[in-house]
Design a protein around this motif. Structure first.
Motif, PDB file in Angstrom:
ATOM      1  N   SER A 163      -3.298   7.335   1.684  1.00  0.00           N
ATOM      2  CA  SER A 163      -2.563   6.553   2.595  1.00  0.00           C
ATOM      3  C   SER A 163      -1.861   7.327   3.782  1.00  0.00           C
ATOM      4  O   SER A 163      -1.521   8.596   3.225  1.00  0.00           O
ATOM      5  N   GLN A 174      -4.809   3.357   6.062  1.00  0.00           N
ATOM      6  CA  GLN A 174      -5.549   3.646   4.630  1.00  0.00           C
ATOM      7  C   GLN A 174      -7.226   4.127   4.960  1.00  0.00           C
ATOM      8  O   GLN A 174      -7.741   3.471   5.645  1.00  0.00           O
ATOM      9  N   THR A 183      -1.079  10.831  -0.414  1.00  0.00           N
ATOM     10  CA  THR A 183      -0.102  10.222   0.535  1.00  0.00           C
ATOM     11  C   THR A 183       0.001  11.226   1.642  1.00  0.00           C
ATOM     12  O   THR A 183       0.496  12.473   1.225  1.00  0.00           O
ATOM     13  N   MET A 205       0.838  -1.213  -0.077  1.00  0.00           N
ATOM     14  CA  MET A 205       0.024  -0.156   0.078  1.00  0.00           C
ATOM     15  C   MET A 205       1.134   1.409   0.061  1.00  0.00           C
ATOM     16  O   MET A 205       0.466   2.291  -0.489  1.00  0.00           O
ATOM     17  N   ARG A 246      -6.614   9.464  10.167  1.00  0.00           N
ATOM     18  CA  ARG A 246      -7.648   8.454   9.497  1.00  0.00           C
ATOM     19  C   ARG A 246      -9.001   8.676   9.883  1.00  0.00           C
ATOM     20  O   ARG A 246      -9.845   8.249   9.452  1.00  0.00           O
TER      21      ARG A 246
END
Lengths: 184, 184
Positions: B161, B181, B93, A1, B151
């Protein structure tokens, strides 16, 4: 990932550490900074094109420069960091550095709100009352606005100098826009 | 009134610009980043000893890395910047980088509050209810806390991510602590 870029960053770190020079521990470093009064905070934008170390040629001969970076280099959500950094090292100079062609001049609050409402429609009211730091006038104006935001904040240390700078993104030239002093 | 350090920074800038390479304009750069999906945000501490460019060997071969920096590299006041940066370039990311011997592990909220109440006693109530980002446990714990903060935020783009890293300040070694994720 994990992204390929992150793997690359970690690979590069494993090479960088071979010649890494250990810095001083925080507590004596902070004590020294308080005594010399040299600690400085540079508040600048998150933009990948703006590297404050490169643009000012900052190397190990210049100590005690803390970096606060956020979208636009705005003062609005930098007060916590400045309060903490001033508590730790009595940083008496705060530099506000904005740059031309900044994302905040192209993507205004309405656009950010629209993007966020799509992913969090249940938070629409919060999103629509949140400020995202848009820059609708000139960079000189946004720099002056943020220097004034800090100057008029009750939380900035007495004796702090606040300097507002502008960088031309395409030439790299940094010029002074304004400065303000908080009375001792 | 301006500090000697600021004069030095401006002097260095005047030399740096002699070999400055103009970067691309924001709008096509953001469009390209959206298409490649390579944009990355590194959230790290303001500490003068932590230079993310140096620690990861970031040079012009690595594009599209935006830097958010605040006291501790905490998620608490980074959401606005992440929202703006994700709106501009769809950065998928987000790297949370904390480091050992961080000022936030030595100077806790009580100390920051005490310093602020001295300069703004009229704001005592606000100061005493404000969180300043102290780290009272291990760096691994603070990294996990901030990865979880992001998250569970409704404002982070689906498919993002989030990677939590720790840097040993005295060796420069970066290690992965955790990752999460956000569902697409």
């Amino acid at each position: 990932m994990t992204s390929r870029l992150l793997d690359e960053l970690l690979n590069r770190n494993s090479k960088v550490i071979e010649s890494y020079q250990a810095p001083p521990p925080l507590v004596p470093m902070a004590e020294a900074a308080r005594q010399t009064g040299a600690a400085t905070i540079i508040l600048s934008c998150s933009d990948p094109r703006l590297n404050p170390y490169a643009i000012f040629g900052i190397d190990s001969s210049l100590q005690g420069i803390s970096m606060v970076r956020n979208a636009g280099g705005r003062a609005m959500d930098a007060i916590r960091s400045i309060s903490v950094l001033q508590t730790i090292a009595s940083a008496k100079t705060v530099v506000v550095l904005h740059h031309t062609d900044c994302g905040m001049t192209h993507f205004h609050d309405a656009r950010v709100r629209e993007a966020l409402v799509k992913i969090a429609p249940q938070e629409e009211e919060t999103i629509n009352t949140t400020k995202f730091g848009e820059i609708t006038g000139s960079i000189e104006e946004s720099v002056k606005e943020d220097v004034e935001h800090l100057r008029s904040s009750p939380f900035i240390l007495p004796g702090t100098s606040i300097v507002g700078l502008k960088m031309d993104t395409f030439t790299g030239v940094v010029t002074k826009v304004t400065e303000a002093q908080i009375a001792d």
